[in-house]
Design a protein around this motif. Structure first.
Motif, PDB file in Angstrom:
ATOM      1  N   LEU A 109       0.793  -1.227   0.000  1.00  0.00           N
ATOM      2  CA  LEU A 109       0.000   0.000   0.000  1.00  0.00           C
ATOM      3  C   LEU A 109       0.827   1.279   0.000  1.00  0.00           C
ATOM      4  N   GLU A 110       2.140   1.177  -0.173  1.00  0.00           N
ATOM      5  CA  GLU A 110       2.986   2.380  -0.279  1.00  0.00           C
ATOM      6  C   GLU A 110       4.073   2.141  -1.318  1.00  0.00           C
ATOM      7  N   TRP A 111       4.414   3.181  -2.080  1.00  0.00           N
ATOM      8  CA  TRP A 111       5.294   3.017  -3.232  1.00  0.00           C
ATOM      9  C   TRP A 111       6.713   2.590  -2.867  1.00  0.00           C
ATOM     10  N   GLN A 112       7.278   3.103  -1.779  1.00  0.00           N
ATOM     11  CA  GLN A 112       8.608   2.651  -1.381  1.00  0.00           C
ATOM     12  C   GLN A 112       8.605   1.146  -1.159  1.00  0.00           C
ATOM     13  N   GLY A 129      -1.072  -7.107  -5.688  1.00  0.00           N
ATOM     14  CA  GLY A 129      -1.860  -5.889  -5.725  1.00  0.00           C
ATOM     15  C   GLY A 129      -1.112  -4.750  -5.083  1.00  0.00           C
ATOM     16  N   VAL A 130      -1.303  -3.539  -5.606  1.00  0.00           N
ATOM     17  CA  VAL A 130      -0.661  -2.352  -5.033  1.00  0.00           C
ATOM     18  C   VAL A 130      -1.659  -1.198  -5.040  1.00  0.00           C
ATOM     19  N   ALA A 131      -1.411  -0.240  -4.165  1.00  0.00           N
ATOM     20  CA  ALA A 131      -2.208   0.977  -4.152  1.00  0.00           C
ATOM     21  C   ALA A 131      -1.688   1.929  -5.225  1.00  0.00           C
ATOM     22  N   ALA A 171      -2.866  -5.816  -9.854  1.00  0.00           N
ATOM     23  CA  ALA A 171      -4.179  -5.347  -9.412  1.00  0.00           C
ATOM     24  C   ALA A 171      -4.092  -4.009  -8.694  1.00  0.00           C
ATOM     25  N   ASP A 172      -5.052  -3.156  -8.973  1.00  0.00           N
ATOM     26  CA  ASP A 172      -5.185  -1.850  -8.326  1.00  0.00           C
ATOM     27  C   ASP A 172      -6.095  -2.025  -7.119  1.00  0.00           C
ATOM     28  N   VAL A 173      -5.586  -1.701  -5.923  1.00  0.00           N
ATOM     29  CA  VAL A 173      -6.391  -1.871  -4.705  1.00  0.00           C
ATOM     30  C   VAL A 173      -6.775  -0.527  -4.090  1.00  0.00           C
ATOM     31  N   GLU A 183      -6.292   5.436   1.145  1.00  0.00           N
ATOM     32  CA  GLU A 183      -7.655   4.931   1.262  1.00  0.00           C
ATOM     33  C   GLU A 183      -7.835   3.706   0.373  1.00  0.00           C
ATOM     34  N   PRO A 184      -7.248   2.586   0.762  1.00  0.00           N
ATOM     35  CA  PRO A 184      -7.335   1.381  -0.067  1.00  0.00           C
ATOM     36  C   PRO A 184      -8.734   0.779  -0.060  1.00  0.00           C
ATOM     37  N   ASP A 185      -9.017  -0.028  -1.072  1.00  0.00           N
ATOM     38  CA  ASP A 185     -10.296  -0.733  -1.210  1.00  0.00           C
ATOM     39  C   ASP A 185     -10.130  -2.123  -0.604  1.00  0.00           C
ATOM     40  N   LEU A 186     -10.750  -2.341   0.534  1.00  0.00           N
ATOM     41  CA  LEU A 186     -10.564  -3.601   1.245  1.00  0.00           C
ATOM     42  C   LEU A 186     -11.115  -4.783   0.463  1.00  0.00           C
TER      43      LEU A 186
END
Length: 351
Positions: free
Chosen positions: A79-82, A96-98, A117-119, A124-127
């Protein structure tokens, strides 16, 4: 760091209610056609001859939380680019990544496989999207154990690894800690150690390249900026900022001190990043110091807007051709691979 960065997402307050609604909704989520586990791993892994551990994992993350896995994680949502960059550098493709589109726009050190996959968004991720991928680990950035997003994810039945994305007491050391922690969770510590050794060797080679550049006492300031509704905003990278630490490692002397920051900085940024929002007039306080500014390479951006400004044009560094655009598309908040790119950017300028 370029015009738009993860800091904007991190410092904006995400609505926990909105996240909760997504989590308990009934949205149908399609699994992408691409099987990321079968996709080719990063090109930077071409020389990897190490073996992935198969032993159970029990580790303490950066927030002091215990993370236990029956075996190293293989199906990872990030959920974070780093952390996305780090997972790819460790020769694992996240399922999957944000905000994958944003990642592919701003981070060039590691290429995200097509079809990942786009999450949802980083803040504010999509659970539903996350859990539909059947992950065995979720990696999220958080600065405290009571982070709302972290607490929401902990309510699920998937292990969650928390990383701390910045530490002004030592950004490079923190970057290495994040990387090593993720490597342990993936059973990739042997390769992770080699990547960090490569980083250290890259820095040493850069210092050797700049040995005759006479950098002793050369003061500098790294800045970035962005345009919002036509208005220019600037961030000064001060003591404790990653790009400042890299420049200092190469022999430069940071000019934006805590004293200058107290007088001219407007704050507005998490202190862990060592950044401060300023206006163009504040740049007159740095005297004749060299200026290095982020440039995303687009036709109209904060850098092109700066060059139209009369105060900017009057600065000694600008008048003496000592204001340098940093190479575009180098992510200034990344892992070892992005930081090696940043080192190369400094070398290009200073040599």
């Amino acid at each position: 760091m370029t015009r738009t960065s993860r800091l904007a997402a991190l410092t904006a307050t995400a609505s926990i209610a909105a996240v909760a609604l997504v989590g308990c909704g009934t949205t149908d989520v399609e699994t992408p056609a691409t099987d990321d586990a079968a996709a080719d791993v990063s090109a930077t892994c071409a020389g990897d001859t190490t073996t992935t551990s198969t032993d159970p994992v029990s580790l303490t993350d950066q927030l002091g939380r215990t993370v236990e896995l029956d075996k190293p994680a293989e199906r990872v949502v990030v959920l974070e680019w780093q952390d996305v960059e780090d997972v790819l550098s460790l020769c694992v493709n996240p399922v999957g990544v944000a905000d994958p589109e944003g990642y592919s726009t701003w981070v060039s050190a590691e290429e995200l496989p097509e079809g990942t996959a786009d999450v949802g968004q980083r803040g504010e991720p999509d659970l539903d999207s996350i859990y539909a991928l059947d992950p065995d680990l979720i990696i999220v950035e958080a600065f405290s154990a009571d982070d709302e997003q972290l607490q929401l994810l902990e309510e699920g039945d998937v292990p969650v690894l928390a990383t701390v994305g910045a530490d002004s007491a030592g950004q490079i050391d923190n970057m290495k800690t994040v990387f090593s922690t993720i490597a342990e969770a993936l059973g990739r510590s042997d390769w992770g150690d080699q990547v960090l050794d490569e980083y250290d060797a890259h820095l040493a080679a850069a210092k050797e390249t700049l040995a005759d550049a006479d950098l002793e006492g050369q003061k500098f300031l790294y800045i970035d900026g962005w345009l919002e509704s036509g208005n220019l905003s600037i961030r000064a990278y001060g003591e404790g900022a990653l790009m400042t630490e890299l420049g200092a490692d190469l022999g430069l002397t940071p000019v934006w001190t805590s004293e200058l920051d107290a007088e001219y900085g407007d704050g507005g940024v998490n202190d862990a990043y060592g950044l401060s929002q300023i206006d163009v007039e504040s740049l007159t306080a740095i005297g004749d110091a060299m200026i290095i500014y982020a440039n995303d390479g687009s036709e109209e951006n904060s850098a092109t807007e700066l060059q139209k400004n009369e105060v900017w044009q009057s600065l000694p560094a600008v008048q003496e051709d000592r204001a340098y655009a940093f190479p575009p598309n180098v992510w200034g908040a990344g892992g070892p691979r992005s930081n090696m790119q940043a080192i190369d950017g400094y070398v290009d300028i200073l040599s």
